[in-house]
Write a protein that holds these residues in place. Structure first.
Motif, PDB file in Angstrom:
ATOM      1  N   PRO A  21      37.929  37.080  29.159  1.00  0.00           N
ATOM      2  CA  PRO A  21      36.657  36.634  28.247  1.00  0.00           C
ATOM      3  C   PRO A  21      36.377  37.799  27.478  1.00  0.00           C
ATOM      4  O   PRO A  21      36.761  39.042  27.478  1.00  0.00           O
ATOM      5  N   LYS A  22      35.863  37.180  26.364  1.00  0.00           N
ATOM      6  CA  LYS A  22      35.312  38.569  25.180  1.00  0.00           C
ATOM      7  C   LYS A  22      33.895  38.427  25.009  1.00  0.00           C
ATOM      8  O   LYS A  22      33.537  39.470  24.246  1.00  0.00           O
ATOM      9  N   SER A  23      32.986  37.749  25.416  1.00  0.00           N
ATOM     10  CA  SER A  23      31.742  37.958  25.408  1.00  0.00           C
ATOM     11  C   SER A  23      31.188  38.827  26.612  1.00  0.00           C
ATOM     12  O   SER A  23      31.830  38.811  27.521  1.00  0.00           O
ATOM     13  N   MET A  24      29.918  39.522  26.225  1.00  0.00           N
ATOM     14  CA  MET A  24      29.458  40.282  27.124  1.00  0.00           C
ATOM     15  C   MET A  24      29.136  39.670  28.430  1.00  0.00           C
ATOM     16  O   MET A  24      29.455  40.140  29.606  1.00  0.00           O
ATOM     17  N   ASP A  25      28.438  38.552  28.555  1.00  0.00           N
ATOM     18  CA  ASP A  25      28.078  38.012  29.897  1.00  0.00           C
ATOM     19  C   ASP A  25      29.146  37.551  30.555  1.00  0.00           C
ATOM     20  O   ASP A  25      29.309  37.802  31.654  1.00  0.00           O
ATOM     21  N   SER A  26      30.046  36.985  29.944  1.00  0.00           N
ATOM     22  CA  SER A  26      31.299  36.464  30.655  1.00  0.00           C
ATOM     23  C   SER A  26      31.945  37.576  31.315  1.00  0.00           C
ATOM     24  O   SER A  26      32.520  37.413  32.160  1.00  0.00           O
ATOM     25  N   LEU A  27      32.337  38.703  30.430  1.00  0.00           N
ATOM     26  CA  LEU A  27      32.861  39.767  30.972  1.00  0.00           C
ATOM     27  C   LEU A  27      32.233  40.654  32.189  1.00  0.00           C
ATOM     28  O   LEU A  27      32.857  40.844  33.074  1.00  0.00           O
ATOM     29  N   LYS A  28      31.214  40.526  32.372  1.00  0.00           N
ATOM     30  CA  LYS A  28      30.424  40.924  33.503  1.00  0.00           C
ATOM     31  C   LYS A  28      30.674  40.106  34.607  1.00  0.00           C
ATOM     32  O   LYS A  28      30.982  40.740  35.349  1.00  0.00           O
ATOM     33  N   VAL A  29      30.666  38.799  34.496  1.00  0.00           N
ATOM     34  CA  VAL A  29      31.003  37.946  35.541  1.00  0.00           C
ATOM     35  C   VAL A  29      32.149  38.109  36.110  1.00  0.00           C
ATOM     36  O   VAL A  29      32.678  38.243  37.124  1.00  0.00           O
ATOM     37  N   PHE A  30      33.152  38.269  35.086  1.00  0.00           N
ATOM     38  CA  PHE A  30      34.690  38.495  35.180  1.00  0.00           C
ATOM     39  C   PHE A  30      34.987  39.750  36.182  1.00  0.00           C
ATOM     40  O   PHE A  30      35.591  39.718  37.087  1.00  0.00           O
ATOM     41  N   LEU A  31      34.405  40.894  35.648  1.00  0.00           N
ATOM     42  CA  LEU A  31      34.505  42.243  36.164  1.00  0.00           C
ATOM     43  C   LEU A  31      34.018  42.109  37.456  1.00  0.00           C
ATOM     44  O   LEU A  31      34.409  42.942  38.581  1.00  0.00           O
ATOM     45  N   LYS A  32      32.979  41.245  37.972  1.00  0.00           N
ATOM     46  CA  LYS A  32      32.356  41.339  39.380  1.00  0.00           C
ATOM     47  C   LYS A  32      33.125  40.433  40.229  1.00  0.00           C
ATOM     48  O   LYS A  32      33.196  40.873  41.603  1.00  0.00           O
ATOM     49  N   THR A  33      33.950  39.574  39.655  1.00  0.00           N
ATOM     50  CA  THR A  33      34.482  38.536  40.619  1.00  0.00           C
ATOM     51  C   THR A  33      36.060  38.523  40.679  1.00  0.00           C
ATOM     52  O   THR A  33      36.586  38.219  41.739  1.00  0.00           O
ATOM     53  N   LYS A  34      36.728  39.264  39.828  1.00  0.00           N
ATOM     54  CA  LYS A  34      38.193  39.319  39.708  1.00  0.00           C
ATOM     55  C   LYS A  34      38.780  40.340  40.576  1.00  0.00           C
ATOM     56  O   LYS A  34      38.284  41.246  40.660  1.00  0.00           O
ATOM     57  N   PRO A  35      39.958  40.342  40.929  1.00  0.00           N
ATOM     58  CA  PRO A  35      40.833  41.365  41.572  1.00  0.00           C
ATOM     59  C   PRO A  35      40.923  42.312  40.467  1.00  0.00           C
ATOM     60  O   PRO A  35      41.215  42.211  39.447  1.00  0.00           O
ATOM     61  N   LYS A  36      41.146  43.686  41.169  1.00  0.00           N
ATOM     62  CA  LYS A  36      41.259  44.906  40.048  1.00  0.00           C
ATOM     63  C   LYS A  36      43.092  44.930  39.986  1.00  0.00           C
ATOM     64  O   LYS A  36      43.614  45.560  40.838  1.00  0.00           O
ATOM     65  N   ASP A  37      43.522  44.248  38.972  1.00  0.00           N
ATOM     66  CA  ASP A  37      44.932  44.332  38.675  1.00  0.00           C
ATOM     67  C   ASP A  37      45.025  44.869  37.192  1.00  0.00           C
ATOM     68  O   ASP A  37      44.259  45.198  36.746  1.00  0.00           O
ATOM     69  N   THR A  38      46.268  44.637  36.588  1.00  0.00           N
ATOM     70  CA  THR A  38      46.386  44.847  35.337  1.00  0.00           C
ATOM     71  C   THR A  38      45.551  44.011  34.171  1.00  0.00           C
ATOM     72  O   THR A  38      45.110  44.404  33.366  1.00  0.00           O
ATOM     73  N   THR A  39      45.473  42.723  34.769  1.00  0.00           N
ATOM     74  CA  THR A  39      44.470  41.846  33.630  1.00  0.00           C
ATOM     75  C   THR A  39      43.165  42.591  33.765  1.00  0.00           C
ATOM     76  O   THR A  39      42.311  42.467  32.978  1.00  0.00           O
TER      77      THR A  39
END
Length: 651
Positions: A21-39
């Protein structure tokens, strides 16, 4: 009144091949929920870029450090490039073009080393061109803009969102080729619209508005400024909004619509205070001063001119100091306060003379540096030619050995001698390179650490010489004290520079002897006697004696004290505490201040010898690092934001 122009260019946060994602809110959700990999690294890159746009530099730096750790964990080449690239973006946004250039050149090396996709190299060319534009180097800006356009066309790449067309348009506008400039600006705007980049559209509209402003077509300028402001607000790019708001304020003031002009200036002021940015705030205050001056509201005009003047002094903006002093002279002349008018007019003239002298000195320095650099490069080129020729001759001798076995031993002997010659020449080349770098560093130190104090001395002396009737006895004495203090500080700075330059010589060694720490503290107390607003205390209950080089340690203590004083600017009840003690045969000295603190990155020069002296950095931590290393002194730093900083020296 001088027009406010501030460079706002968006450096691309590189390219994504994974869907993030490229919006601030969606990025915050992405970083809290997704695994820590290259993506996840790619998402962090986008998040850091949005933080920079919002002016949250400390949070952006923490995010970049997280990117760095994950990239190393997964050996992610794309991540290495993005980390260095984002560090360059931060330095660019902080108006540190020299440091930003170092990061962008490092990113290009990573691209070449790992053979990353062409889009990375496209981005690298764009970033380097933007930094040259920030430096005011129009020749290299144009060179890289054309190079980028050719690279894009040759490789069938889509143009970048932040395109070189805007840079070419800016340079053509500078040379008053407005029709050609407008063509490039419109082409750049069309690309931004095609990519649906709100930030890019705002920047392009701002550039076109500036062009119409130069042509004194106020209505057309307002139209484009307002379109740019709308896009900047939608993109939530507050720093860019300040530039557009100030430009709109100026335009409406020219159109005599004072109500709208005040509204835009006030909104710019509010955002600047919110973001804690001083340079655009100075321009907003100056715009309000101009507005009230034209309305003959001299009291309000005086208030905002003085606010703008104070910021200009703080950020050492000499050109603005000249303009604002001239504005104040005009204001007091209108109020028939001819004494103040004369004072500010004299100050403006002195600053103008100082600007001319500094420009002459800078031009002379640049010419000398270019001459010396060119001379060294020519010598290196000659030696490289000799090495290449020697290599060719070696192959000729080998061929001769095959044909003439009778004289083989002689040719072998000659070949061995030539090999030794080649090695000597290579060593000479290395020495010349190091000498060239040292010379560049030394010029940088002189440029930063001596020019400012000399300019201040010239200012004080000229004011005393040309306007003595404006100074009463008390003011004259105070001015003399300041001049003497400035001269002494200049002498100390020169001693520090000589001390540092000696430390760079191979054969220069420290001269250790037993010295009482109390004498060092007395020297420090005397040196900073003029700092009356800061409480400096010294604790030496053990009457410690140290065996070391007195001059080296004295210089280190002075520099740490000077840095602490700078850190206490605008701090209530500022205090500095020096302590000394001994434990287990080791002597310790510590300095503690109650300033705003800093980040570990800001003290990198104390430990990393790759951190070279730049035009903006002067001696500072580099001097402390080099002198401490020479006397086997270890330095530890403990800093906390909004609490203060402590340096501990152990010998």
């Amino acid at each position: 009144m001088k027009k406010h122009i501030l460079l706002f260019l968006l450096l691309s946060s590189s390219f994504l091949w994974a869907q993030v994602p490229k919006s601030m809110d969606s990025l915050k959700v992405f970083l809290k929920t997704k695994p820590k990999d290259t993506t996840y690294v790619l998402a962090l890159n986008e998040y850091a870029f949005l933080l920079v746009q919002e002016g949250k530099m400390d949070e952006a730096k923490k995010t970049i450090s997280q990117m760095d750790k994950l990239s190393k964990k997964y050996n992610f080449a794309n991540g290495y490039c993005k980390v260095v690239n984002m560090r360059g973006v931060v330095e660019y946004s902080n108006q540190n073009p020299e440091k930003a250039m170092e990061y962008f050149l490092e990113a290009r090396k990573i691209i070449e080393k790992y053979k990353l996709p062409k889009k990375f190299y496209q981005n690298s060319l764009n970033n380097i061109g933007i930094i040259y534009e920030q430096m005011g180097d129009r020749e290299n800006t144009t060179k890289y803009a054309i190079k980028l356009i050719n690279f894009q066309e040759k490789n069938n790449l889509k143009p970048l969102k932040t395109s070189p067309y805007l840079q070419l348009g800016s340079n053509l506008k500078f040379y008053k080729k407005y029709d050609e400039a407008l063509k490039y600006f419109n082409k750049g705007l069309a690309l931004e619209i095609e990519y649906k980049s709100l930030t890019g559209i705002a920047i392009a509209e701002n550039n076109i508005g500036n062009l119409y402003d130069d042509l004194e077509k106020n209505k057309e300028a307002i139209q484009h400024y307002e379109a740019g402001l709308k896009s900047a607000e939608e993109a939530e790019y507050k720093l860019l909004q300040t530039d557009l708001l100030i430009n709109l304020g100026r335009m409406y003031r020219k159109e005599n619509d004072y109500t709208k002009a005040e509204k835009y200036f006030r909104k710019a002021e509010q955002i600047c205070i919110e973001l804690e940015v001083t340079k655009p705030l100075k321009s907003a205050y100056q715009g309000l001063g101009d507005l009230y001056f034209f309305q003959k509201k001299y009291g309000l005009s005086e208030e905002y001119y003085l606010k703008s003047l104070e910021i200009a002094k703080t950020i050492e903006d000499i050109q603005s100091l000249y303009t604002i002093n001239q504005n104040l002279a005009d204001l007091y002349e209108e109020k028939s306060d001819f004494k103040k008018a004369f004072f500010y007019k004299t100050a403006a003239d002195v600053i103008k003379d100082s600007i001319n002298k500094i420009d002459i000195a800078k031009n002379t320095e640049d010419l000398l540096r270019k001459y010396e650099t060119g001379k060294k490069e020519q010598e290196i080129a000659i030696k490289n030619i000799q090495i290449n020729n020697a290599g060719k001759q070696k192959w000729y001798f080998i061929f001769g050995l095959l044909l003439l076995g009778i004289i083989g031993s002689l040719l072998f002997y000659q070949s061995r001698n030539r090999k030794k010659t080649n090695e000597k020449l290579q060593l000479l080349n290395t020495g010349l390179d190091e000498a060239n770098k040292a010379k560049t560093r030394f010029f940088s130190i002189l440029n930063h650490d001596l020019r400012g104090p000399v300019a201040n001395l010239v200012f004080f002396l000229q004011l005393q010489k040309e306007s003595p009737e404006m100074l009463d006895e008390e003011s004259t004495k105070r001015m003399q004290d300041k001049t003497m203090a400035g001269a002494e500080n200049l002498l100390n700075s020169m001693e520090d520079i000589l001390q540092w330059s000696k430390s760079q010589m191979e054969n220069f060694k420290p001269q250790p002897k037993n010295i009482a720490v109390s004498s060092l503290f007395e020297d420090t107390k005397t040196h900073f006697l003029s700092e009356e607003k800061i409480q400096i205390t010294f604790e030496n209950t053990q009457n410690v004696q140290i065996n070391t080089d007195e001059n080296y340690l004295k210089t280190i203590i002075r520099n740490l004290t000077g840095n602490a004083i700078k850190a206490l600017n605008e701090i209530e009840n500022p205090t500095i505490i020096w302590k000394t003690w001994q434990e287990n045969g080791i002597s310790y000295l510590s300095i503690t201040d109650n300033g705003k603190g800093a980040t570990d990155e800001q003290f990198k020069a104390l430990y990393d010898e790759k951190e070279v002296v730049g035009i903006k950095s002067g001696l500072g931590l580099h001097l402390i690092r080099d002198l401490a290393k020479a006397i086997d002194c270890k330095i530890a730093v403990e800093t906390h934001l909004n609490k203060g900083t402590t340096f501990v020296l152990s010998l």
